[in-house]
Design a protein around this motif. Structure first.
Motif, PDB file in Angstrom:
ATOM      1  N   HIS A 180       0.820  -1.204   0.000  1.00 29.65           N
ATOM      2  CA  HIS A 180       0.000   0.000   0.000  1.00 29.65           C
ATOM      3  C   HIS A 180       0.857   1.258   0.000  1.00 29.65           C
ATOM      4  N   THR A 181       2.018   1.214   0.655  1.00 33.41           N
ATOM      5  CA  THR A 181       2.856   2.396   0.768  1.00 33.41           C
ATOM      6  C   THR A 181       3.746   2.589  -0.443  1.00 33.41           C
ATOM      7  N   THR A 182       3.743   1.623  -1.354  1.00 28.79           N
ATOM      8  CA  THR A 182       4.659   1.671  -2.480  1.00 28.79           C
ATOM      9  C   THR A 182       4.022   2.274  -3.719  1.00 28.79           C
ATOM     10  N   PHE A 183       2.788   1.921  -4.010  1.00 22.55           N
ATOM     11  CA  PHE A 183       2.171   2.328  -5.254  1.00 22.55           C
ATOM     12  C   PHE A 183       0.864   3.074  -5.015  1.00 22.55           C
ATOM     13  N   GLU A 184       0.624   4.080  -5.848  1.00 22.42           N
ATOM     14  CA  GLU A 184      -0.592   4.871  -5.755  1.00 22.42           C
ATOM     15  C   GLU A 184      -1.818   4.018  -6.071  1.00 22.42           C
ATOM     16  N   PRO A 185      -2.934   4.251  -5.367  1.00 19.84           N
ATOM     17  CA  PRO A 185      -4.169   3.556  -5.729  1.00 19.84           C
ATOM     18  C   PRO A 185      -4.534   3.851  -7.179  1.00 19.84           C
ATOM     19  N   GLY A 186      -4.879   2.811  -7.903  1.00 21.04           N
ATOM     20  CA  GLY A 186      -5.207   2.983  -9.297  1.00 21.04           C
ATOM     21  C   GLY A 186      -4.050   2.743 -10.242  1.00 21.04           C
ATOM     22  N   SER A 187      -2.882   2.398  -9.676  1.00 21.55           N
ATOM     23  CA  SER A 187      -1.743   2.032 -10.517  1.00 21.55           C
ATOM     24  C   SER A 187      -1.866   0.563 -10.908  1.00 21.55           C
ATOM     25  N   TYR A 188      -1.042   0.124 -11.844  1.00 21.29           N
ATOM     26  CA  TYR A 188      -1.109  -1.269 -12.287  1.00 21.29           C
ATOM     27  C   TYR A 188      -0.796  -2.214 -11.127  1.00 21.29           C
ATOM     28  N   GLN A 189       0.179  -1.810 -10.276  1.00 14.41           N
ATOM     29  CA  GLN A 189       0.588  -2.661  -9.167  1.00 14.41           C
ATOM     30  C   GLN A 189      -0.410  -2.625  -8.009  1.00 14.41           C
ATOM     31  N   THR A 220      -7.975   8.327 -15.843  1.00 13.38           N
ATOM     32  CA  THR A 220      -7.779   6.929 -16.206  1.00 13.38           C
ATOM     33  C   THR A 220      -7.002   6.205 -15.121  1.00 13.38           C
ATOM     34  N   TYR A 221      -7.509   5.055 -14.681  1.00 13.23           N
ATOM     35  CA  TYR A 221      -6.888   4.263 -13.622  1.00 13.23           C
ATOM     36  C   TYR A 221      -6.872   2.793 -14.032  1.00 13.23           C
ATOM     37  N   TRP A 222      -6.085   2.032 -13.296  1.00  9.60           N
ATOM     38  CA  TRP A 222      -6.085   0.578 -13.460  1.00  9.60           C
ATOM     39  C   TRP A 222      -7.077  -0.004 -12.470  1.00  9.60           C
ATOM     40  N   MET A 223      -7.828  -1.006 -12.918  1.00 10.09           N
ATOM     41  CA  MET A 223      -8.850  -1.625 -12.074  1.00 10.09           C
ATOM     42  C   MET A 223      -8.747  -3.140 -12.160  1.00 10.09           C
ATOM     43  N   LYS A 224      -9.023  -3.792 -11.038  1.00 10.91           N
ATOM     44  CA  LYS A 224      -9.137  -5.250 -10.980  1.00 10.91           C
ATOM     45  C   LYS A 224     -10.277  -5.573 -10.027  1.00 10.91           C
ATOM     46  N   PRO A 225     -11.498  -5.743 -10.550  1.00 13.20           N
ATOM     47  CA  PRO A 225     -12.662  -5.988  -9.703  1.00 13.20           C
ATOM     48  C   PRO A 225     -12.525  -7.280  -8.904  1.00 13.20           C
ATOM     49  N   THR A 226     -13.202  -7.322  -7.765  1.00  7.43           N
ATOM     50  CA  THR A 226     -13.264  -8.531  -6.960  1.00  7.43           C
ATOM     51  C   THR A 226     -14.250  -9.491  -7.602  1.00  7.43           C
ATOM     52  N   THR A 227     -13.768 -10.597  -8.094  1.00  4.50           N
ATOM     53  CA  THR A 227     -14.625 -11.561  -8.780  1.00  4.50           C
ATOM     54  C   THR A 227     -14.019 -12.945  -8.687  1.00  4.50           C
ATOM     55  N   LYS A 228     -14.873 -13.957  -8.775  1.00  6.11           N
ATOM     56  CA  LYS A 228     -14.388 -15.328  -8.725  1.00  6.11           C
ATOM     57  C   LYS A 228     -13.647 -15.696 -10.008  1.00  6.11           C
ATOM     58  N   VAL A 229     -13.960 -14.981 -11.077  1.00  7.45           N
ATOM     59  CA  VAL A 229     -13.301 -15.218 -12.361  1.00  7.45           C
ATOM     60  C   VAL A 229     -12.023 -14.386 -12.423  1.00  7.45           C
ATOM     61  N   PHE A 230     -10.901 -15.006 -12.766  1.00  6.79           N
ATOM     62  CA  PHE A 230      -9.636 -14.276 -12.828  1.00  6.79           C
ATOM     63  C   PHE A 230      -9.669 -13.257 -13.970  1.00  6.79           C
ATOM     64  N   ILE A 231      -9.415 -12.006 -13.631  1.00  8.71           N
ATOM     65  CA  ILE A 231      -9.358 -10.933 -14.615  1.00  8.71           C
ATOM     66  C   ILE A 231      -8.087 -10.132 -14.379  1.00  8.71           C
ATOM     67  N   LYS A 232      -7.318  -9.929 -15.420  1.00  8.67           N
ATOM     68  CA  LYS A 232      -6.114  -9.123 -15.303  1.00  8.67           C
ATOM     69  C   LYS A 232      -6.500  -7.662 -15.106  1.00  8.67           C
TER      70      LYS A 232
END
Length: 300
Positions: A81-90, A108-120
């Protein structure tokens, strides 16, 4: 769960890469100076740190912290959490609303929703102007500037990143993974908002061939600059003049086959009837009829 170091070398290298440089140096030091480093444990720390657990690294999936047992006490190595800004790829967002408290800026941000299906992680545009709690842009189409095709439909499974509001089109293939109980339909004229309406999330949005997923349930006006039919929510069109899942109409509620505010694709201008049912004020456009629009759908 405990995994031997020999089978997790890639995991350790990845952890070292994503942590802050000081933390990474500490990990390297711990791993090179201690020849008895044994394992990486995913989950809770043991009750005590002693000789039996000396050299073990513990990673918490909840706090995203990495902790080392040196045989006497636990040492915090670092936090993602202390390394990368929220919304970054990491450190991708779970939803646009999760950014609201820390950095409520449209962009524009990076997103990875919480889901049972793996999504990059994927890029998405978060808007904090149409709704202050943050909305995710999941579909957009600029009329008369792009030639409509099946990929552009609101129920298409074709993915084209929705990263801005510029003229053109975009589509998020996995709309059902985006969090939010509300749905917003908005129209823009070269970046200037013409109208925006919100409603209950339509569970059919994004499902194959169900153009009705673009209908706003219980619509409420956010803003509307149309000088005709002000207060009337836009609806998708399926008539012979329209393209299902692309064309919208802002007159005669409940009539999905009679009007053609957008993309009267059976003819060309000046016969094209885009936006004749939404006359525009002069501060938005000097031409009140047949004005190019971009329609966007958000989930909030």
């Amino acid at each position: 769960m405990v995994i031997s170091l020999t089978s997790t070398s890639r995991l350790l290298l990845l952890v070292i890469f994503v942590l802050e440089s000081d933390a990474a140096d500490l990990i390297r030091s711990a791993c090179t100076q201690r020849t008895d480093s044994k394992a990486v444990a995913i989950g809770r720390l043991p009750p005590t740190c002693d000789a039996s657990t000396a050299g073990n690294l513990y990673y918490s999936t909840s706090s995203k912290r990495l902790t080392l047992c040196d045989g006497f006490s636990f040492t915090n190595i670092g936090s993602l959490h202390t390394t990368f800004e929220p919304g970054s790829y990491q450190n991708p967002l779970v939803s646009c609303s999760s950014l609201h408290e820390s950095k409520a800026q449209s962009g524009t941000y990076w997103m990875k929703p919480t889901t049972k299906v793996f999504i990059k992680p994927f890029q998405i545009y978060c808007d904090f102007k149409v709704r202050s709690n943050g909305c995710a842009l999941v579909w957009k189409h600029s009329y008369y500037q792009v030639t409509p095709n099946n990929n552009m439909r609101t129920f298409s499974t074709f993915n084209k990143p929705c990263i801005d509001l510029s003229d053109g089109w975009c589509n998020v293939a996995n709309k059902d993974t985006i969090e939010g109980s509300e749905q917003v339909t908005a129209a823009y004229h070269h970046g200037t908002v013409v109208y925006a309406y919100r409603g209950d999330r339509n569970p059919q949005l994004g499902k194959a061939s169900l153009w009705r997923g673009a209908i706003l349930n219980n619509p409420i006006k956010i803003t509307d600059y149309c000088t005709s039919h002000n207060g009337v929510a836009p609806e998708p069109e399926v008539g012979s003049h329209a393209i299902p899942g692309i064309s919208f109409d802002k007159a005669n509620p409940g009539e999905y086959t009679l009007n053609c505010d957008t993309d009267h694709y059976a003819s060309s201008p000046p016969d094209d009837c885009r936006w004749q049912n939404c006359k525009l004020p002069s501060h938005i456009s000097s031409a009140s009829f047949n004005t190019q629009m971009t329609v966007a759908i958000y989930l909030c």
